[in-house]
Write a protein that holds these residues in place. Structure first.
Motif, PDB file in Angstrom:
ATOM      1  N   TYR A 206     -71.048  59.465 -10.334  1.00 14.54           N
ATOM      2  CA  TYR A 206     -69.674  59.834  -9.989  1.00 14.54           C
ATOM      3  C   TYR A 206     -69.499  59.867  -8.475  1.00 14.54           C
ATOM      4  N   ASN A 207     -68.302  59.528  -8.014  1.00 16.79           N
ATOM      5  CA  ASN A 207     -68.027  59.656  -6.582  1.00 16.79           C
ATOM      6  C   ASN A 207     -67.731  61.122  -6.238  1.00 16.79           C
ATOM      7  N   PHE A 208     -67.598  61.411  -4.952  1.00 13.41           N
ATOM      8  CA  PHE A 208     -67.416  62.784  -4.488  1.00 13.41           C
ATOM      9  C   PHE A 208     -66.173  63.426  -5.099  1.00 13.41           C
ATOM     10  N   TRP A 209     -65.084  62.671  -5.177  1.00 20.56           N
ATOM     11  CA  TRP A 209     -63.837  63.209  -5.727  1.00 20.56           C
ATOM     12  C   TRP A 209     -64.000  63.554  -7.204  1.00 20.56           C
ATOM     13  N   ALA A 210     -64.565  62.643  -7.968  1.00 21.79           N
ATOM     14  CA  ALA A 210     -64.750  62.892  -9.396  1.00 21.79           C
ATOM     15  C   ALA A 210     -65.679  64.081  -9.627  1.00 21.79           C
ATOM     16  N   LEU A 211     -66.703  64.220  -8.799  1.00 17.69           N
ATOM     17  CA  LEU A 211     -67.610  65.366  -8.916  1.00 17.69           C
ATOM     18  C   LEU A 211     -66.873  66.674  -8.662  1.00 17.69           C
ATOM     19  N   THR A 212     -65.921  66.648  -7.735  1.00 19.07           N
ATOM     20  CA  THR A 212     -65.111  67.843  -7.467  1.00 19.07           C
ATOM     21  C   THR A 212     -64.383  68.274  -8.735  1.00 19.07           C
ATOM     22  N   GLY A 213     -63.807  67.308  -9.429  1.00 22.23           N
ATOM     23  CA  GLY A 213     -63.105  67.617 -10.674  1.00 22.23           C
ATOM     24  C   GLY A 213     -64.042  68.027 -11.786  1.00 22.23           C
ATOM     25  N   LEU A 214     -65.192  67.357 -11.891  1.00 25.54           N
ATOM     26  CA  LEU A 214     -66.137  67.669 -12.956  1.00 25.54           C
ATOM     27  C   LEU A 214     -66.727  69.058 -12.782  1.00 25.54           C
ATOM     28  N   GLU A 215     -67.069  69.416 -11.560  1.00 26.69           N
ATOM     29  CA  GLU A 215     -67.590  70.765 -11.320  1.00 26.69           C
ATOM     30  C   GLU A 215     -66.533  71.809 -11.675  1.00 26.69           C
ATOM     31  N   TYR A 216     -65.278  71.493 -11.376  1.00 22.76           N
ATOM     32  CA  TYR A 216     -64.182  72.403 -11.710  1.00 22.76           C
ATOM     33  C   TYR A 216     -64.083  72.604 -13.219  1.00 22.76           C
ATOM     34  N   VAL A 217     -64.189  71.520 -13.995  1.00 23.64           N
ATOM     35  CA  VAL A 217     -64.149  71.624 -15.454  1.00 23.64           C
ATOM     36  C   VAL A 217     -65.315  72.476 -15.954  1.00 23.64           C
ATOM     37  N   ILE A 218     -66.494  72.241 -15.396  1.00 25.23           N
ATOM     38  CA  ILE A 218     -67.678  72.992 -15.811  1.00 25.23           C
ATOM     39  C   ILE A 218     -67.489  74.484 -15.558  1.00 25.23           C
ATOM     40  N   THR A 219     -66.902  74.842 -14.430  1.00 26.82           N
ATOM     41  CA  THR A 219     -66.681  76.266 -14.142  1.00 26.82           C
ATOM     42  C   THR A 219     -65.645  76.881 -15.068  1.00 26.82           C
ATOM     43  N   GLN A 220     -64.680  76.083 -15.524  1.00 25.66           N
ATOM     44  CA  GLN A 220     -63.676  76.607 -16.451  1.00 25.66           C
ATOM     45  C   GLN A 220     -64.296  76.879 -17.820  1.00 25.66           C
ATOM     46  N   LEU A 221     -65.068  75.928 -18.328  1.00 24.88           N
ATOM     47  CA  LEU A 221     -65.643  76.038 -19.664  1.00 24.88           C
ATOM     48  C   LEU A 221     -66.971  76.784 -19.666  1.00 24.88           C
ATOM     49  N   LYS A 222     -67.545  76.968 -18.457  1.00 28.97           N
ATOM     50  CA  LYS A 222     -68.870  77.595 -18.324  1.00 28.97           C
ATOM     51  C   LYS A 222     -69.901  76.849 -19.169  1.00 28.97           C
ATOM     52  N   SER A 223     -69.748  75.533 -19.177  1.00 32.50           N
ATOM     53  CA  SER A 223     -70.619  74.727 -20.024  1.00 32.50           C
ATOM     54  C   SER A 223     -70.682  73.280 -19.532  1.00 32.50           C
ATOM     55  N   VAL A 224     -71.881  72.829 -19.222  1.00 28.50           N
ATOM     56  CA  VAL A 224     -72.089  71.420 -18.890  1.00 28.50           C
ATOM     57  C   VAL A 224     -71.908  70.573 -20.143  1.00 28.50           C
ATOM     58  N   ILE A 225     -72.404  71.070 -21.275  1.00 33.29           N
ATOM     59  CA  ILE A 225     -72.361  70.320 -22.527  1.00 33.29           C
ATOM     60  C   ILE A 225     -70.931  70.049 -22.965  1.00 33.29           C
ATOM     61  N   LEU A 226     -70.105  71.078 -22.978  1.00 32.54           N
ATOM     62  CA  LEU A 226     -68.710  70.899 -23.383  1.00 32.54           C
ATOM     63  C   LEU A 226     -67.951  70.035 -22.380  1.00 32.54           C
ATOM     64  N   SER A 227     -68.279  70.164 -21.103  1.00 33.98           N
ATOM     65  CA  SER A 227     -67.601  69.370 -20.066  1.00 33.98           C
ATOM     66  C   SER A 227     -67.926  67.895 -20.216  1.00 33.98           C
ATOM     67  N   PHE A 228     -69.201  67.574 -20.472  1.00 29.99           N
ATOM     68  CA  PHE A 228     -69.576  66.177 -20.702  1.00 29.99           C
ATOM     69  C   PHE A 228     -68.880  65.637 -21.952  1.00 29.99           C
ATOM     70  N   GLY A 229     -68.809  66.473 -22.984  1.00 33.11           N
ATOM     71  CA  GLY A 229     -68.128  66.063 -24.206  1.00 33.11           C
ATOM     72  C   GLY A 229     -66.668  65.757 -23.971  1.00 33.11           C
ATOM     73  N   LEU A 230     -66.030  66.556 -23.122  1.00 29.63           N
ATOM     74  CA  LEU A 230     -64.618  66.342 -22.798  1.00 29.63           C
ATOM     75  C   LEU A 230     -64.425  65.089 -21.956  1.00 29.63           C
ATOM     76  N   ILE A 231     -65.210  64.943 -20.890  1.00 26.80           N
ATOM     77  CA  ILE A 231     -65.053  63.787 -20.010  1.00 26.80           C
ATOM     78  C   ILE A 231     -65.377  62.488 -20.745  1.00 26.80           C
ATOM     79  N   ASP A 232     -66.338  62.538 -21.659  1.00 25.36           N
ATOM     80  CA  ASP A 232     -66.703  61.353 -22.442  1.00 25.36           C
ATOM     81  C   ASP A 232     -65.758  61.115 -23.610  1.00 25.36           C
ATOM     82  N   ARG A 233     -64.729  61.968 -23.717  1.00 27.45           N
ATOM     83  CA  ARG A 233     -63.714  61.873 -24.768  1.00 27.45           C
ATOM     84  C   ARG A 233     -64.286  62.107 -26.171  1.00 27.45           C
ATOM     85  N   HIS A 234     -65.401  62.800 -26.249  1.00 28.30           N
ATOM     86  CA  HIS A 234     -65.929  63.210 -27.548  1.00 28.30           C
ATOM     87  C   HIS A 234     -65.162  64.422 -28.054  1.00 28.30           C
ATOM     88  N   LEU A 235     -64.685  65.267 -27.116  1.00 22.46           N
ATOM     89  CA  LEU A 235     -63.898  66.453 -27.440  1.00 22.46           C
ATOM     90  C   LEU A 235     -62.522  66.349 -26.796  1.00 22.46           C
TER      91      LEU A 235
END
Length: 296
Positions: A206-235
């Motif tokens: 991921y580029n720096f900008w996308a990482l900024t958004g991904l880290e933000y999602v992870i902090t909201q869900l408190k979960s790397v697993i759920l965040s990856f599932g969301l970004i990958d459109r599994h959830l």
């Protein structure tokens, strides 16, 4: 059209939040310390307040130097809280941010403008971190991932966690060919180094900008697993948020809740999570959007 649908859903969600929250309760909104101090302190967006009377009529975007896109409010170029020219890397993200500003009514509700805030964070980088430091911070959440920690009782909650969380765990382990596991021990599962290495390599794509958004999602869900599932459109956003709040929702079923507070928390978390996920995808977009989503 895909972007248009996502943007309209996000704006609609923002509007619902703004209508249902009482003014005196808005200061209770929780912000991640390293990511969201910015919009409330923006020079062009407003002073250190969460609302301000709207001071512009028209919102426009233009392409400036280096192919970057700029946002103008009545022909005045938007700037970041740090005084930098507000620029974004592609037209899709520029349109999304412009839509946030265009959707504001008589009063600017800065706490709903998550995409603008994330752009400000990426541009000003208030914590002065590089990609490696951001990736390390994101992976720290894997050690305390929400769905890795399981209860031993009551049996009904044990079964609920197994039924709802196990499929997400199985998906990510299969998708990335890693081992994570879960534990009812307070220390949580011991994450293999190979798993950390795999996720680090993935995050490095991921580029720096996308990482900024991904880290933000992870902090909201408190979960790397759920965040990856969301970004990958599994959830979906709704699924990811519900899974992140599983224990809280279980307790509410038994003990009840303050209705407006529960609804607000749910809508606000959905809005932040949706904005973060949208930001990741838009920040990763390299092609130019040919058809404008903003119409006069």
């Amino acid at each position: 059209m895909h972007y248009c649908i996502m943007l309209r859903s996000l704006v609609a969600l923002h509007c619902r939040i703004g209508q249902t929250v009482l003014p005196r309760q808005r200061h209770h909104i929780q912000r991640h310390q390293s990511l969201i101090p910015y919009l409330q302190n923006a020079k062009c967006s407003g002073s250190a307040i969460t609302e301000r009377r709207k001071f512009y009529k028209d919102v426009s975007i233009s392409q400036g130097e280096g192919g970057l896109y700029e946002i103008s409010l009545d022909r005045r170029k938007l700037k970041t809280p740090g005084g930098k020219l507000f620029t974004v890397p592609n037209e899709a993200l520029a349109i999304a941010v412009a839509t946030e500003w265009d959707a504001q009514k008589d009063t600017l509700k800065f706490y709903t403008m998550h995409l603008t805030t994330l752009c400000n964070t990426a541009l000003d980088n208030p914590t002065h971190r590089d990609k490696d430091q951001m990736i390390t911070a994101a992976l720290k959440f894997l050690e305390t991932d929400t769905i890795c920690y399981r209860v031993e009782e009551p049996s009904s909650l044990v079964e609920l966690q197994k039924h709802e969380w196990d499929p997400a765990m199985e998906w990510i382990e299969k998708r990335y060919n890693v081992v994570i596991g879960s534990s009812s021990n307070i220390l949580g599962p011991e994450i293999p180094q190979e798993t950390n290495d795999t996720f680090r390599q993935h995050l490095s794509s991921y580029n720096f900008w996308a990482l900024t958004g991904l880290e933000y999602v992870i902090t909201q869900l408190k979960s790397v697993i759920l965040s990856f599932g969301l970004i990958d459109r599994h959830l979906t956003v709704e699924q990811a948020v519900l899974l992140s709040r599983l224990e809280e929702e279980y307790q509410i079923q038994y003990w009840g809740n303050v209705e407006w507070a529960h609804d607000y928390d749910m809508y606000e978390l959905r809005a932040r999570t949706a904005a973060g996920a949208l930001f990741v995808h838009l920040a990763s977009e390299s092609s130019t959007v040919k058809r404008k989503l903003l119409q006069d």
